[in-house]
Each structure stands twice: as structure tokens, then as C-alpha cells.
Design a protein around this motif. Sequence first.
Motif, PDB file in Angstrom:
ATOM      1  N   LYS A  73      69.155  51.233  88.533  1.00 18.32           N
ATOM      2  CA  LYS A  73      69.949  50.221  87.833  1.00 18.32           C
ATOM      3  C   LYS A  73      69.174  49.636  86.656  1.00 18.32           C
ATOM      4  O   LYS A  73      69.755  49.372  85.587  1.00 18.32           O
ATOM      5  N   PRO A  83      75.687  48.679  86.041  1.00 14.90           N
ATOM      6  CA  PRO A  83      76.275  47.422  86.544  1.00 14.90           C
ATOM      7  C   PRO A  83      75.564  46.160  86.083  1.00 14.90           C
ATOM      8  O   PRO A  83      76.153  45.078  86.133  1.00 14.90           O
ATOM      9  N   LEU A  84      74.302  46.278  85.637  1.00 13.83           N
ATOM     10  CA  LEU A  84      73.559  45.085  85.216  1.00 13.83           C
ATOM     11  C   LEU A  84      73.836  44.701  83.771  1.00 13.83           C
ATOM     12  O   LEU A  84      73.483  43.602  83.343  1.00 13.83           O
ATOM     13  N   THR A  94      73.647  36.248  89.754  1.00  7.32           N
ATOM     14  CA  THR A  94      74.442  37.468  89.922  1.00  7.32           C
ATOM     15  C   THR A  94      73.587  38.699  89.692  1.00  7.32           C
ATOM     16  O   THR A  94      73.719  39.707  90.393  1.00  7.32           O
ATOM     17  N   LEU A  98      72.788  41.971  92.497  1.00  9.33           N
ATOM     18  CA  LEU A  98      73.414  43.184  91.988  1.00  9.33           C
ATOM     19  C   LEU A  98      72.364  44.254  91.681  1.00  9.33           C
ATOM     20  O   LEU A  98      72.633  45.450  91.787  1.00  9.33           O
ATOM     21  N   LYS A 104      78.642  46.418  94.610  1.00 11.54           N
ATOM     22  CA  LYS A 104      79.287  46.543  93.308  1.00 11.54           C
ATOM     23  C   LYS A 104      80.533  45.672  93.332  1.00 11.54           C
ATOM     24  O   LYS A 104      81.368  45.777  94.225  1.00 11.54           O
ATOM     25  N   PHE A 105      80.619  44.772  92.358  1.00 10.02           N
ATOM     26  CA  PHE A 105      81.774  43.893  92.277  1.00 10.02           C
ATOM     27  C   PHE A 105      83.013  44.686  91.900  1.00 10.02           C
ATOM     28  O   PHE A 105      82.941  45.651  91.141  1.00 10.02           O
ATOM     29  N   SER A 168      76.797  43.665 102.302  1.00  8.34           N
ATOM     30  CA  SER A 168      77.968  43.367 101.477  1.00  8.34           C
ATOM     31  C   SER A 168      78.694  42.122 101.972  1.00  8.34           C
ATOM     32  O   SER A 168      79.140  41.286 101.167  1.00  8.34           O
ATOM     33  N   SER A 175      78.797  34.582  97.562  1.00  8.34           N
ATOM     34  CA  SER A 175      79.258  34.594  96.171  1.00  8.34           C
ATOM     35  C   SER A 175      80.765  34.435  96.017  1.00  8.34           C
ATOM     36  O   SER A 175      81.264  34.201  94.916  1.00  8.34           O
ATOM     37  N   LEU A 179      83.753  42.878  97.045  1.00 12.34           N
ATOM     38  CA  LEU A 179      82.832  43.978  96.812  1.00 12.34           C
ATOM     39  C   LEU A 179      83.451  45.292  97.257  1.00 12.34           C
ATOM     40  O   LEU A 179      84.264  45.333  98.182  1.00 12.34           O
TER      41      LEU A 179
END
Length: 350
Positions: A73, A83-84, A94, A98, A104-105, A168, A175, A179
Amino acid sequence: MEGEIHNFIVIWTIVLTSLCYSHTIVKFFPNGKSRFVAIIPIVCLFFILPLYLTSINLGAITSFFIAWLATFKLILFAFGKGPLSSIPPLSLLTFIPLACLPIKFQTPSTNTTQRGTKSTLNVVINIALLAILIWVYTFKAHLNPNIILLLYCFHIYYSLEIILTMVSTMVRVVSQVELEPPFDEPYKTSSLQDFWGKRWNLMVTKLLHMTVYVPVRSMMTDKISRKWAPLPAVIATFFVSGLMHELIFYNIGRLKPSGEVTCFFIINGVALTIEIVIKKLLNGKVLVPKIISGPLAIGFIILTSFWLFFPPFLRGKAEIKACTEFIAFLEFAKYGNLVSPTNITCPLVL
């Protein structure tokens, strides 16, 4: 055991500090080589840190989370991908989970509560099934060795499902975001392509797709027909997956890599490539029923795992370590006693 927990805390303190640094450098380095050079020391550090842990549940998980997921990542992040990378930039709270967790959102939906309830139920069921497997191991002396290997297949699946779903779920609760699930019922697969691409360990699949498959396919498009460019990309993806599994296996057993795990993934990659070629040539004219293709795909994966995946896994006595640590966890959950795994007799050695 106390020393292992101390090392675990120190390592993850370093990980969190490193991720804070990685989040901050976006303000000073644009996407590309300069940010990549700034992040490379963190990537190297994340490969080294898991070597200071020896347990399966702490060492292997840490190796998977930071030496594989986080490094891939961060490399994508260096080039403004993955994803970042986000506009506007992700907040630190966040960015950190992550970066180092298998999450993964995804876009919120109306069945979020139902999905969360289903995940919790799946964890409970898988824990119960894993406990039954531990009990079945007490009859190891009376079981065919191939049956034992088949049980190990279920053991790995249940363990991964439990660990990834629990992570997850905890992130979801904290949060309040939805997910993507870590697995998508792999036992319902219809083909090798369906299993490896859409059902098994989805977070890793998507990371490998972005870091290996897409760049290789792009390079091969200039050299061969666009229709066949995905084929070497598939082989390269499975090769890299094999290398990363070799790293995790080394962190588990501290044995010199034999290359068997890499061969397992290369063989599955070649088989998947052949499957893709056949599908392209037939162009949907001949369809094998899922009731036939699904069991054939799972059977192929299981047989090749018997041959190449499990031997190096068992040489490091990973199954005995995992068993004793699991029993130690049950002892702690039941009685509140922190028992060293070295003082526990695992049914696998009876």
C-alpha cells in the motif's frame, strides 16, 4: 510469552510512528520518485520488524499486515495510487488502519447492520468449527495423512476468516464505516479464475492487481497482442504472491525457503492462464456447468497444496505452534490465566 507480548507492543509502536511519518511526507513530496525514496526506508523496516516475533498468532499476523499489506500500500501511495491516495488526503486516523490492516472502505448500503450481524455470526460459527478441528486432531494417529492435510485446509480457511473478519468488525465498530468482506464464500467457486480473482483473500487480490498485474499487463501490451497481454501478468502476479508467502512462512518457522510455496502459486497461475486461454478461444460457445467446474477447481487447489504448500508449512511445525497458542488463548478466555504455549500439550503431537 511475556517477552513476545513486549516485542509485539514495541513493534507496533514503531509501525504506528512510521505510518505517521508516511502520512506527513505527502505535504513535502509530490507523487513519484521523491516520495518513493522517502518511503523506501519504511518499507525496508516493515520487512525486518516481524523477525522479532516468533509466535504464529502474533508473528505471522504482523508479517502479513506490515511486511505485505502495508508495504504494498505504501509503494502504491508513493506514486499516488492505491487505497491510501485520496483527494482530499485521508485523515491520520483513517490512514493508519487503512495502511496496515486488511480492510477496504466501500460505499455504505442499506444492509450494513445485516452485514455486520452476518459477519459476527460467521466468526462464532468458524470459532466453533475450529474448536471441533482441534478436537478431531486428538484422533490423528487413527486418521489417514491425507485426511489430516485436508483438515489443515479447513484450519487455514477458518483461521483466516476469523482473524480478518474480527479485524474488520473492530474497525467497523470504531469508525462506523462499512468495509468489504475479506472472503466471498470461496467454497462456492465456479472456476480457478473465480476463486483467485473474486473469492479468496480479496484484500490481497486487489493489492496484487494494482501493484503487479496492471503494470505488467501495461508493459506487455506494447510487445504482444492486447488480447493475450493479461497472461504474463497473471503469471507474474502469482509469482510475487508466492514470494510473499515464502517470506511469511520464513517468519513462522525460521527455516530456509525451499521454493515449494512459490511453485504452488506458479502452478496455479499457469493453470489459471490455461483456463483463460480456453475461455478466450471458445468465446463462450462451450460452458462447463458450475457443479462440475467448481469442484474441479477446488480439487486442483487442494491437491497442489498437499504437494507443495503444506510440506514447508509442516516442516516448521506451524500446525503445532498454532494449536498450542490457540489452546493457550482458550485457557486465557476461560480462566484468565496467561499460560505459555510451551507448557501446553497439543493434540497434534499425541
